[in-house]
Design a protein around this motif. Structure first.
Motif, PDB file in Angstrom:
ATOM      1  N   VAL A   1     -56.712 120.237  68.740  1.00  0.00           N
ATOM      2  CA  VAL A   1     -55.259 120.094  68.849  1.00  0.00           C
ATOM      3  C   VAL A   1     -54.689 121.173  69.753  1.00  0.00           C
ATOM      4  O   VAL A   1     -53.941 120.892  70.695  1.00  0.00           O
ATOM      5  CB  VAL A   1     -54.617 120.158  67.436  1.00  0.00           C
ATOM      6  N   TRP A   2     -55.051 122.429  69.468  1.00  0.00           N
ATOM      7  CA  TRP A   2     -54.521 123.535  70.269  1.00  0.00           C
ATOM      8  C   TRP A   2     -54.936 123.405  71.736  1.00  0.00           C
ATOM      9  O   TRP A   2     -54.126 123.605  72.637  1.00  0.00           O
ATOM     10  CB  TRP A   2     -55.019 124.871  69.703  1.00  0.00           C
ATOM     11  N   GLU A   3     -56.180 123.058  71.982  1.00  0.00           N
ATOM     12  CA  GLU A   3     -56.680 122.950  73.356  1.00  0.00           C
ATOM     13  C   GLU A   3     -56.004 121.814  74.109  1.00  0.00           C
ATOM     14  O   GLU A   3     -55.739 121.921  75.317  1.00  0.00           O
ATOM     15  CB  GLU A   3     -58.196 122.751  73.342  1.00  0.00           C
ATOM     16  N   ASN A   4     -55.714 120.714  73.422  1.00  0.00           N
ATOM     17  CA  ASN A   4     -55.010 119.607  74.065  1.00  0.00           C
ATOM     18  C   ASN A   4     -53.619 120.022  74.527  1.00  0.00           C
ATOM     19  O   ASN A   4     -53.231 119.796  75.677  1.00  0.00           O
ATOM     20  CB  ASN A   4     -54.895 118.418  73.109  1.00  0.00           C
ATOM     21  N   VAL A   5     -52.878 120.646  73.626  1.00  0.00           N
ATOM     22  CA  VAL A   5     -51.515 121.062  73.980  1.00  0.00           C
ATOM     23  C   VAL A   5     -51.564 122.102  75.100  1.00  0.00           C
ATOM     24  O   VAL A   5     -50.760 122.070  76.037  1.00  0.00           O
ATOM     25  CB  VAL A   5     -50.772 121.610  72.741  1.00  0.00           C
ATOM     26  N   ASP A   6     -52.533 123.001  75.027  1.00  0.00           N
ATOM     27  CA  ASP A   6     -52.677 124.035  76.054  1.00  0.00           C
ATOM     28  C   ASP A   6     -52.997 123.407  77.413  1.00  0.00           C
ATOM     29  O   ASP A   6     -52.467 123.834  78.447  1.00  0.00           O
ATOM     30  CB  ASP A   6     -53.783 125.011  75.659  1.00  0.00           C
ATOM     31  N   TYR A   7     -53.846 122.387  77.416  1.00  0.00           N
ATOM     32  CA  TYR A   7     -54.211 121.738  78.684  1.00  0.00           C
ATOM     33  C   TYR A   7     -52.977 121.119  79.345  1.00  0.00           C
ATOM     34  O   TYR A   7     -52.727 121.341  80.541  1.00  0.00           O
ATOM     35  CB  TYR A   7     -55.266 120.658  78.444  1.00  0.00           C
ATOM     36  N   PHE A   8     -52.225 120.331  78.582  1.00  0.00           N
ATOM     37  CA  PHE A   8     -51.076 119.646  79.179  1.00  0.00           C
ATOM     38  C   PHE A   8     -49.972 120.627  79.556  1.00  0.00           C
ATOM     39  O   PHE A   8     -49.315 120.457  80.593  1.00  0.00           O
ATOM     40  CB  PHE A   8     -50.545 118.577  78.217  1.00  0.00           C
ATOM     41  N   CYS A   9     -49.783 121.666  78.758  1.00  0.00           N
ATOM     42  CA  CYS A   9     -48.805 122.683  79.117  1.00  0.00           C
ATOM     43  C   CYS A   9     -49.238 123.421  80.383  1.00  0.00           C
ATOM     44  O   CYS A   9     -48.412 123.790  81.225  1.00  0.00           O
ATOM     45  CB  CYS A   9     -48.632 123.656  77.951  1.00  0.00           C
ATOM     46  N   GLY A  10     -50.560 123.596  80.536  1.00  0.00           N
ATOM     47  CA  GLY A  10     -51.093 124.291  81.703  1.00  0.00           C
ATOM     48  C   GLY A  10     -50.872 123.568  83.014  1.00  0.00           C
ATOM     49  O   GLY A  10     -50.970 124.171  84.088  1.00  0.00           O
ATOM     50  N   LEU A  11     -50.558 122.270  82.947  1.00  0.00           N
ATOM     51  CA  LEU A  11     -50.236 121.532  84.171  1.00  0.00           C
ATOM     52  C   LEU A  11     -48.918 122.007  84.776  1.00  0.00           C
ATOM     53  O   LEU A  11     -48.659 121.789  85.964  1.00  0.00           O
ATOM     54  CB  LEU A  11     -50.146 120.032  83.865  1.00  0.00           C
ATOM     55  N   TYR A  12     -48.094 122.649  83.953  1.00  0.00           N
ATOM     56  CA  TYR A  12     -46.767 123.088  84.399  1.00  0.00           C
ATOM     57  C   TYR A  12     -46.605 124.599  84.375  1.00  0.00           C
ATOM     58  O   TYR A  12     -45.818 125.153  85.148  1.00  0.00           O
ATOM     59  CB  TYR A  12     -45.680 122.483  83.486  1.00  0.00           C
ATOM     60  N   VAL A  13     -47.319 125.291  83.471  1.00  0.00           N
ATOM     61  CA  VAL A  13     -47.117 126.728  83.267  1.00  0.00           C
ATOM     62  C   VAL A  13     -48.443 127.449  83.511  1.00  0.00           C
ATOM     63  O   VAL A  13     -49.402 127.267  82.767  1.00  0.00           O
ATOM     64  CB  VAL A  13     -46.617 127.020  81.835  1.00  0.00           C
ATOM     65  N   ARG A  14     -48.495 128.290  84.541  1.00  0.00           N
ATOM     66  CA  ARG A  14     -49.735 128.975  84.891  1.00  0.00           C
ATOM     67  C   ARG A  14     -49.938 130.265  84.113  1.00  0.00           C
ATOM     68  O   ARG A  14     -51.067 130.654  83.819  1.00  0.00           O
ATOM     69  CB  ARG A  14     -49.752 129.268  86.391  1.00  0.00           C
ATOM     70  N   ASP A  15     -48.847 130.955  83.813  1.00  0.00           N
ATOM     71  CA  ASP A  15     -48.954 132.236  83.116  1.00  0.00           C
ATOM     72  C   ASP A  15     -49.542 132.025  81.719  1.00  0.00           C
ATOM     73  O   ASP A  15     -48.958 131.336  80.877  1.00  0.00           O
ATOM     74  CB  ASP A  15     -47.566 132.882  83.018  1.00  0.00           C
ATOM     75  N   LYS A  16     -50.703 132.628  81.459  1.00  0.00           N
ATOM     76  CA  LYS A  16     -51.417 132.376  80.207  1.00  0.00           C
ATOM     77  C   LYS A  16     -50.670 132.886  78.987  1.00  0.00           C
ATOM     78  O   LYS A  16     -50.665 132.246  77.926  1.00  0.00           O
ATOM     79  CB  LYS A  16     -52.818 133.003  80.270  1.00  0.00           C
TER      80      LYS A  16
ATOM     81  N   LEU B   1     -45.692 129.007  74.346  1.00  0.00           N
ATOM     82  CA  LEU B   1     -45.152 127.646  74.374  1.00  0.00           C
ATOM     83  C   LEU B   1     -46.006 126.686  73.553  1.00  0.00           C
ATOM     84  O   LEU B   1     -45.481 125.820  72.842  1.00  0.00           O
ATOM     85  CB  LEU B   1     -45.056 127.149  75.819  1.00  0.00           C
ATOM     86  N   VAL B   2     -47.322 126.847  73.644  1.00  0.00           N
ATOM     87  CA  VAL B   2     -48.231 125.986  72.880  1.00  0.00           C
ATOM     88  C   VAL B   2     -48.017 126.184  71.388  1.00  0.00           C
ATOM     89  O   VAL B   2     -47.930 125.224  70.616  1.00  0.00           O
ATOM     90  CB  VAL B   2     -49.700 126.268  73.265  1.00  0.00           C
ATOM     91  N   GLU B   3     -47.901 127.441  70.987  1.00  0.00           N
ATOM     92  CA  GLU B   3     -47.692 127.739  69.568  1.00  0.00           C
ATOM     93  C   GLU B   3     -46.355 127.173  69.082  1.00  0.00           C
ATOM     94  O   GLU B   3     -46.264 126.602  67.988  1.00  0.00           O
ATOM     95  CB  GLU B   3     -47.746 129.250  69.342  1.00  0.00           C
ATOM     96  N   GLU B   4     -45.324 127.312  69.899  1.00  0.00           N
ATOM     97  CA  GLU B   4     -44.013 126.767  69.538  1.00  0.00           C
ATOM     98  C   GLU B   4     -44.084 125.247  69.377  1.00  0.00           C
ATOM     99  O   GLU B   4     -43.514 124.688  68.433  1.00  0.00           O
ATOM    100  CB  GLU B   4     -42.985 127.115  70.611  1.00  0.00           C
ATOM    101  N   ALA B   5     -44.773 124.566  70.298  1.00  0.00           N
ATOM    102  CA  ALA B   5     -44.860 123.106  70.246  1.00  0.00           C
ATOM    103  C   ALA B   5     -45.624 122.641  69.009  1.00  0.00           C
ATOM    104  O   ALA B   5     -45.231 121.663  68.352  1.00  0.00           O
ATOM    105  CB  ALA B   5     -45.532 122.582  71.514  1.00  0.00           C
ATOM    106  N   ILE B   6     -46.715 123.335  68.693  1.00  0.00           N
ATOM    107  CA  ILE B   6     -47.513 122.965  67.518  1.00  0.00           C
ATOM    108  C   ILE B   6     -46.708 123.150  66.238  1.00  0.00           C
ATOM    109  O   ILE B   6     -46.731 122.292  65.339  1.00  0.00           O
ATOM    110  CB  ILE B   6     -48.816 123.795  67.493  1.00  0.00           C
ATOM    111  N   GLN B   7     -45.962 124.232  66.152  1.00  0.00           N
ATOM    112  CA  GLN B   7     -45.126 124.457  64.982  1.00  0.00           C
ATOM    113  C   GLN B   7     -43.982 123.449  64.925  1.00  0.00           C
ATOM    114  O   GLN B   7     -43.612 122.970  63.849  1.00  0.00           O
ATOM    115  CB  GLN B   7     -44.578 125.891  64.993  1.00  0.00           C
TER     116      GLN B   7
END
Length: 309
Positions: A91-106, A112-118
């Motif tokens: 789950v975390w890796e999926n959200v991180d992958y799609f967010c990474g298409l727009y946000v490069r800063d790790k 952002l990933v944590e906020e979306a999951i919550q």
């Protein structure tokens, strides 16, 4: 936020969009209602510059939409009907992958990933893979992947299909919260009650055209139906049905399996007149329902179709 002007899309001799016009304001939850084949998905694909169209224009966030409008596209989130996640990733890796298409800063992306999951309530499922999630949780993951980069515009196409009531409520609450945070949302659904519950403006589409636009109150005021009276367990003969059809303000009568449904135009005392006639004729009956017009009544009267068609 989105302006569509005289949009035409043809597939050979089939006209999928027939001079479609839409104006979606910033901050709206804009509902698109239409039967299958009405042009909703085609309009969305044109809006995203995934599909070429034959005529017209589309402006998103003030810019003419083109395939290379990357600055505009990074402010758009998409949650389509078919769940699009990677089975091999958690789950975390999926959200991180799609967010990474727009946000490069790790570091920013991690926040952002944590906020979306919550936000979608998947905190306890971070390490799980999609195949182990229920249908409702999978839909929530799909939404998290589409919203993690905090887009200004989110397009949601049937996001609650085949989910349990608890997950549906969670999703709808999330949509309302996103809107309160300032996000503009385009929403399609086959569930009338969802559209009525969350959408600030609604467009009814069929045959590639918009047939009516307005708030739910404005749409209801456009139709003839002012009240629907349903009476169960009532035995009626043909003569009695004729007399009922002749009552003031009755414009449609449906009688099947001892259930009488009358559609009446707006007037006072409609129900009283119907019950008075039954009493005069000494006709016994079961439960009685009187309902004000719903979006389903609007859709049926404007298109002549049930939405599930």
């Amino acid at each position: 936020m989105v302006t569509i002007t005289n949009l035409v899309k043809r597939y050979g001799s089939l006209v999928a969009l027939d001079h479609l016009n839409l104006e979606i304001e910033e901050g709206e939850i804009y509902g698109l209602l239409g039967p299958n084949g009405s042009g909703k998905t085609t309009a969305i694909n044109c809006m995203l510059a995934i599909l070429k169209y034959d005529k017209g224009s589309i402006r998103v966030m003030g810019q003419e939409m083109r395939p290379d409008c990357y600055e505009v596209k990074k402010n758009i989130g998409v949650v389509m009907q078919n769940v699009a996640v990677f089975e091999q990733l958690s789950v975390w890796e999926n959200v991180d992958y799609f967010c990474g298409l727009y946000v490069r800063d790790k570091n920013r992306r991690r926040e952002l990933v944590e906020e979306a999951i919550q936000f979608v309530g998947l905190e306890d499922y971070r390490k799980m893979r999609p195949k182990k999630l229920s249908g409702g949780l999978l839909r929530r993951l799909n939404i998290a992947c589409g919203i993690a980069h905090k887009p200004k515009l989110i397009i949601m196409d049937e996001p609650t299909v085949a989910v349990d009531p608890q997950s549906r409520n969670k999703i709808l609450e999330g949509i309302l919260e996103l809107n309160r945070q300032g996000t503009t949302i385009i929403y399609t659904s086959h569930y009338m009650e969802e559209v009525e519950q969350i959408c600030t403006k609604i467009a009814i589409m069929d045959h590639g055209q918009v047939l009516a636009i307005g708030t739910k109150e404005e749409l209801k005021s456009m139709i003839k139906t002012g009240e629907t009276v349903t009476i169960e367990a009532v035995a009626l003969n043909e003569e009695q049905l004729i007399r009922l059809r002749e009552l003031p303000h009755v414009f449609q009568l449906i009688y099947e399996e001892q259930v009488l449904k009358l559609r009446l135009s707006g007037a006072n005392h409609n129900l009283v007149r119907v019950l008075h006639y039954l009493e005069e004729q000494d006709i016994t009956f079961g439960r009685v329902f009187s309902e004000l017009p719903t979006l389903n009544d609007v859709f049926l009267e404007i298109t002549g179709k049930e939405l599930r068609d």
